[in-house]
Design a protein around this motif. Structure first.
Motif, PDB file in Angstrom:
ATOM      1  N   SER A   1      33.512  71.253 -80.252  1.00 45.36           N
ATOM      2  CA  SER A   1      34.821  70.835 -79.748  1.00 45.36           C
ATOM      3  C   SER A   1      35.079  71.421 -78.367  1.00 45.36           C
ATOM      4  O   SER A   1      35.622  70.737 -77.495  1.00 45.36           O
ATOM      5  CB  SER A   1      35.931  71.285 -80.702  1.00 45.36           C
ATOM      6  OG  SER A   1      35.733  70.734 -81.978  1.00 45.36           O
ATOM      7  N   MET A   2      34.677  72.673 -78.171  1.00 47.28           N
ATOM      8  CA  MET A   2      34.916  73.294 -76.869  1.00 47.28           C
ATOM      9  C   MET A   2      34.112  72.603 -75.781  1.00 47.28           C
ATOM     10  O   MET A   2      34.594  72.435 -74.657  1.00 47.28           O
ATOM     11  CB  MET A   2      34.575  74.787 -76.927  1.00 47.28           C
ATOM     12  CG  MET A   2      35.712  75.616 -77.512  1.00 47.28           C
ATOM     13  SD  MET A   2      35.266  77.312 -77.895  1.00 47.28           S
ATOM     14  CE  MET A   2      34.694  77.908 -76.329  1.00 47.28           C
ATOM     15  N   ALA A   3      32.893  72.183 -76.100  1.00 45.99           N
ATOM     16  CA  ALA A   3      32.089  71.468 -75.109  1.00 45.99           C
ATOM     17  C   ALA A   3      32.744  70.128 -74.763  1.00 45.99           C
ATOM     18  O   ALA A   3      32.826  69.748 -73.590  1.00 45.99           O
ATOM     19  CB  ALA A   3      30.674  71.264 -75.627  1.00 45.99           C
ATOM     20  N   VAL A   4      33.211  69.411 -75.785  1.00 48.13           N
ATOM     21  CA  VAL A   4      33.854  68.118 -75.544  1.00 48.13           C
ATOM     22  C   VAL A   4      35.131  68.305 -74.725  1.00 48.13           C
ATOM     23  O   VAL A   4      35.413  67.542 -73.796  1.00 48.13           O
ATOM     24  CB  VAL A   4      34.168  67.404 -76.884  1.00 48.13           C
ATOM     25  CG1 VAL A   4      34.932  66.111 -76.633  1.00 48.13           C
ATOM     26  CG2 VAL A   4      32.896  67.109 -77.645  1.00 48.13           C
ATOM     27  N   GLU A   5      35.891  69.349 -75.067  1.00 48.73           N
ATOM     28  CA  GLU A   5      37.135  69.588 -74.334  1.00 48.73           C
ATOM     29  C   GLU A   5      36.866  69.990 -72.879  1.00 48.73           C
ATOM     30  O   GLU A   5      37.649  69.661 -71.997  1.00 48.73           O
ATOM     31  CB  GLU A   5      37.965  70.661 -75.051  1.00 48.73           C
ATOM     32  CG  GLU A   5      38.625  70.114 -76.302  1.00 48.73           C
ATOM     33  CD  GLU A   5      38.850  71.172 -77.361  1.00 48.73           C
ATOM     34  OE1 GLU A   5      38.690  72.363 -77.051  1.00 48.73           O
ATOM     35  OE2 GLU A   5      39.159  70.792 -78.506  1.00 48.73           O
ATOM     36  N   THR A   6      35.770  70.694 -72.661  1.00 52.62           N
ATOM     37  CA  THR A   6      35.406  71.016 -71.277  1.00 52.62           C
ATOM     38  C   THR A   6      35.108  69.736 -70.510  1.00 52.62           C
ATOM     39  O   THR A   6      35.507  69.575 -69.360  1.00 52.62           O
ATOM     40  CB  THR A   6      34.169  71.932 -71.255  1.00 52.62           C
ATOM     41  OG1 THR A   6      34.372  72.986 -72.165  1.00 52.62           O
ATOM     42  CG2 THR A   6      33.926  72.490 -69.866  1.00 52.62           C
ATOM     43  N   LEU A   7      34.413  68.806 -71.159  1.00 48.50           N
ATOM     44  CA  LEU A   7      34.111  67.536 -70.500  1.00 48.50           C
ATOM     45  C   LEU A   7      35.378  66.737 -70.244  1.00 48.50           C
ATOM     46  O   LEU A   7      35.528  66.103 -69.202  1.00 48.50           O
ATOM     47  CB  LEU A   7      33.140  66.717 -71.363  1.00 48.50           C
ATOM     48  CG  LEU A   7      31.667  67.110 -71.267  1.00 48.50           C
ATOM     49  CD1 LEU A   7      30.869  66.407 -72.346  1.00 48.50           C
ATOM     50  CD2 LEU A   7      31.106  66.753 -69.902  1.00 48.50           C
ATOM     51  N   LEU A   8      36.291  66.750 -71.214  1.00 46.52           N
ATOM     52  CA  LEU A   8      37.542  66.003 -71.066  1.00 46.52           C
ATOM     53  C   LEU A   8      38.509  66.710 -70.127  1.00 46.52           C
ATOM     54  O   LEU A   8      39.481  66.099 -69.666  1.00 46.52           O
ATOM     55  CB  LEU A   8      38.227  65.849 -72.429  1.00 46.52           C
ATOM     56  CG  LEU A   8      37.655  64.837 -73.410  1.00 46.52           C
ATOM     57  CD1 LEU A   8      38.252  65.061 -74.781  1.00 46.52           C
ATOM     58  CD2 LEU A   8      37.946  63.422 -72.954  1.00 46.52           C
TER      59      LEU A   8
END
Lengths: 431, 174
Positions: free
Chosen positions: A120-127
Motif C-alpha cells: 500500500s505504501m508503494a502504491v500511495e507513493t506512486l499516487l
C-alpha cells in the motif's frame, strides 16, 4: 569502545567477509549431486552429502538443505528453495491495485499485515497521496500486533525445534489471542486484506479498546512465562549460546536485516532510523544483542514483544479520530449506504471494483521493518489499473543466505537451532 | 495526485545536468535514481559503497517489452530489460536506486558479488525470472524454478498460464 564502534572499525576490513564467503557455500546443482551418488568415495574420504528436508519438521515449511558432512560436522551447505514458488509476482501483474493486497498478503503468511503495508505504501507513493491520520495509527497498531503474533510464533517454533515442546504450546496459545483480535478487527485470522491503498478496509469495530486492553493487560505476564520456562534454563542456554554466530560486517555484506542484524550489536531499525507511518511520534527502544548467536536472536525477539506491547499502549492513548481511508473519489469506493440511494455511487463502486483505479506512470520503492527485517515493495506503473511490475523484497529470502556461513563447522544438531533462529517464512522466500 | 504539468516540472528539475560518479541522476517520486551504463555499473556501485552505502538491499529487473516508453535522462538509451538495484546508506539514512539498461540480444551484466556477496541469491532470482546473466557470478543457476525449467517466467512474452474453468457438469462416463 561500544559494540557499534568495534564493528565500525572492522567494517573497513572486509577480508573476514571474503574468507568466509569462499568456502562454506556448497555450489552444486541437483544433477551434480545425483551423479555424485554413483561415484564410490575415495579411500579415506569420509565426507558425505546429506539431504535435509524439504519435508522435515524443523526446516520451517519446505526449506531443503544440502549438507556436506564429515561425521557429525557440517562442512559446506546449500539452502535449496523454490518448493513454494507460485509466481506471485507474475500474478500481481494481472491484479488491480485494489486486488493486489489480497495477493501480497499471502507471501509472508506469519506477518501478512506487513506485506499489505509495504504494498500500500508503494502504491500511495506512486499516487502521491497521504492517508488520513487515523488510518496511519490503525496501520501502526495492526503492525505492532502482528509483530507480537509473529514473534510469538517464533517462540513456539523455536521451542519446538529445541525440544521444548511446552514452549510450543505456550506460543501457539498466546498467538491465538492476537489472532482472535485480528479476526474481530479484520474479519480474518490471517491473510487479512485489511491495509489497502488509501487507508484500511474498515474502521476499528465497537469495543476494540476493551478487547485490546484485555490483551495488553494479560500478555506481559504470559510473556514472562517464557523467561521462567526457557531463558535461565541450562539446557536451553547450552543449545543456543555460542551457536550460529555472525558478525555485523558479514550481515552488511550479505544484506541481512532485522533481528539477525541487530543480534550482532548493529543498531539499525527502519522504524526509528527511517521512520514511516507515525513511528517518530512514539517512544520505543531498538533492541540489540552482543554476540550475534542464536540466544541473542531469541532474546531480541522475546523483548521485541514487550517493546511492541509498549507501543500498542501508546497507540491506544494517541489514536486520533477521523476517517479510516482517504476521501479521494479516484481511489476510494463510495460508502455502502450511498449505493442504495445513488445510481452514480453504484456505477462508481462498480467501476472501482471491476476496472480498478489508474495509477500515474512511474516507479517507486517502499520499505517497512517487518518482524524478519526490511520488507520492500518495488512497483512499476505504466499508467494503467494494474502494476506493470510488482516486486517484493522478502527479508527471509535474503536472510537465508547466511545459513551456510553460520553452519560451517558446527554439529548437525545445531543446524536445527540455526535455521530456527533465522526464522524464515518460506511463503516469502519463494513467493 | 498531481497533475501532469507539475510532474513535468519536477522531471525538468531532476534531469538538470546532475550526476553522481559519472552516472545521470533522476528523481522518481522523491527517490534518488542513478542511471549508469553497463560498463560503468560495477564501478559506480563500488564508488557508492565507498561513500557509505553499506548494504545492497535488493536486485531485481523489469521487462519493458510491452511498455517501452519511460522516463530516462537524456543520453540513456532505453532497452528491453532494466536491472534495478537498491542500496542503503545507514549513516546518512538514505537510499539510492540504480537502473541499468540491458539489451534483449545480449542480456548480460557484470555481477555485484565482489562488492556485496549478498547479491548472490537476488541475482540468481533475476536470472531465473528474466534470463539476465550476471557475468562473474559464482553460481549462475536457477533458484526458484526447477533446474530443468524452460523459459523465464517474469518476461512479458511468457504467458501467465490459466487453468480452464469448467462451468458445466462433465458428461456421465459410460
Amino acid at each position: 569502545m561500544t559494540a557499534v564502534e568495534a564493528i565500525g572499525s572492522s567494517l573497513g576490513d572486509d577480508s573476514a567477509v571474503r574468507r568466509r564467503d569462499d568456502s562454506p557455500v556448497l555450489r552444486m546443482s541437483e544433477t551434480e549431486a545425483a551423479a555424485l551418488g554413483d561415484v564410490p568415495a575415495e579411500h579415506g574420504d569420509t565426507r558425505m552429502l546429506v539431504n535435509m528436508g524439504p519435508q522435515h519438521p524443523s526446516t520451517h515449511g519446505v526449506l531443503r538443505l544440502m549438507l556436506e558432512m564429515e561425521a557429525e560436522t557440517v562442512l559446506r551447505s546449500k539452502p535449496v528453495v523454490g518448493y513454494l514458488h507460485t509466481g506471485m509476482e507474475k500474478t500481481g501483474e494481472t491484479l488491480t491495485y485494489l486486488q493486489g493486497a489480497t495477493n501480497v498478503t499471502r507471501m509472508d503468511y506469519a506477518s501478512p499485515l506487513f506485506n499489505e503495508l509495504a504494498f500500500s505504501m508503494a502504491v500511495e507513493t506512486l499516487l502521491e497521496i497521504d492517508v488520513p491520520e487515523r488510518a496511519v495509527w490503525i496501520r501502526m497498531l495492526m503492525s505492532e500486533l502482528n509483530r507480537i503474533s509473529s514473534h510469538l510464533l517464533f517462540q513456539a517454533t523455536n521451542g519446538l525445534d529445541m525440544g521444548a515442546v511446552s514452549a510450543m504450546i505456550y506460543g501457539w496459545r498466546l498467538r491465538e489471542d492476537t489472532l482472535r483480535l485480528f479476526e474481530k478487527i479484520t474479519g480474518l485470522r490471517m491473510n487479512h486484506n485489511y491495509i489497502r491503498p488509501g487507508g484500511v478496509a474498515a474502521d476499528l469495530p465497537d469495543g476494540w479498546r476493551d478487547d485490546l486492553l484485555r490483551l495488553t493487560d494479560a500478555l506481559p505476564d504470559k510473556v514472562d512465562e517464557f523467561d521462567t520456562l526457557l531463558t535461565g534454563q541450562p539446557i536451553w542456554r547450552e543449545r543456543l549460546q555460542g551457536v550460529g554466530i555472525v558478525n555485523a560486517a558479514e550481515c552488511l555484506a550479505l544484506g541481512l536485516t532485522g533481528p539477525l542484524l541487530r543480534s550482532t550489536g548493529y543498531d539499525w531499525d527502519l522504524r526509528r532510523d527511517m521512520p514511516y507511518l507515525a513511528y517518530d511520534e512514539v517512544e520505543f527502544d531498538v533492541l540489540v544483542g552482543t554476540y550475534g548467536d542464536c540466544f541473542d536472536r531469541y532474546a531480541i525477539r522475546l523483548n521485541e514483544i514487550r517493546e511492541s506491547l509498549h507501543l500498542v499502549r501508546q497507540i491506544l492513548d494517541k489514536m486520533p479520530g477521523g476517517d479510516y481511508r482517504i476521501q479521494d473519489k479516484k481511489v476510494t469506493p463510495p460508502p455502502r449506504a450511498r449505493i442504495d440511494q445513488s445510481m452514480e455511487a453504484l456505477i462508481h463502486h462498480f467501476k472501482i471494483f471491476t476496472e480498478g483505479f489508474k495509477v500515474p506512470e512511474g516507479e517507486a520503492y517502499a520499505a517497512v521493518e517487518s518482524p524478519r527485517g526490511e520488507l520492500g515493495c518495488y512497483i512499476v506503473s505504466d499508467g494503467g489499473p494494474k502494476p506493470y511490475r510488482l516486486h517484493m523484497r522478502g527479508p527471509s529470502f535474503v536472510n537465508l543466505q547466511v545459513l551456510p556461513h553460520m553452519m560451517a563447522n558446527t554439529l548437525l544438531a545445531d543446524t536445527v537451532a540455526i535455521i530456527s533462529s533465522v526464522d524464515p517464512i518460506m511463503g516469502e522466500v519463494d513467493r | 495526485m498531481t497533475d501532469e504539468s507539475s510532474d513535468e516540472e519536477e522531471q525538468a528539475e531532476a534531469t538538470a545536468p546532475e550526476s553522481v560518479h559519472g552516472a545521470p541522476v533522476t528523481s522518481s517520486r522523491g527517490q534518488k535514481v542513478l542511471h549508469p551504463d553497463r560498463d560503468s555499473y560495477v564501478e559506480v556501485v563500488g564508488a557508492l559503497r565507498a561513500d557509505g552505502y553499506v548494504m545492497c538491499v535488493d536486485v531485481t529487473a523489469v521487462d519493458y517489452l510491452l511498455d517501452p516508453a519511460r522516463d530516462l535522462p537524456p543520453g540513456v538509451e532505453p532497452q528491453r530489460f532494466e536491472v534495478v538495484t537498491s542500496l542503503i546508506n545507514h549513516a546518512e539514512r538514505s537510499r539510492v536506486r540504480i537502473r541499468v539498461q540491458v539489451p534483449d540480444d545480449d542480456p548480460v551484466l557484470p555481477t555485484l558479488f565482489d562488492e556485496y556477496p549478498g547479491t548472490e541469491a537476488m541475482e540468481r532470482e533475476t536470472y531465473d525470472m528474466f534470463g539476465i546473466v550476471f557475468d562473474g557470478h559464482p553460481d549462475m543457476s536457477r533458484i526458484l524454478m526447477p533446474e530443468d525449467w524452460e523459459g523465464h517466467p517474469l518476461r512479458k512474452d511468457y504467458g501467465v498460464g490459466t487453468v480452464p474453468v469448467q462451468f458445466k457438469a462433465p458428461e456421465a462416463r459410460t
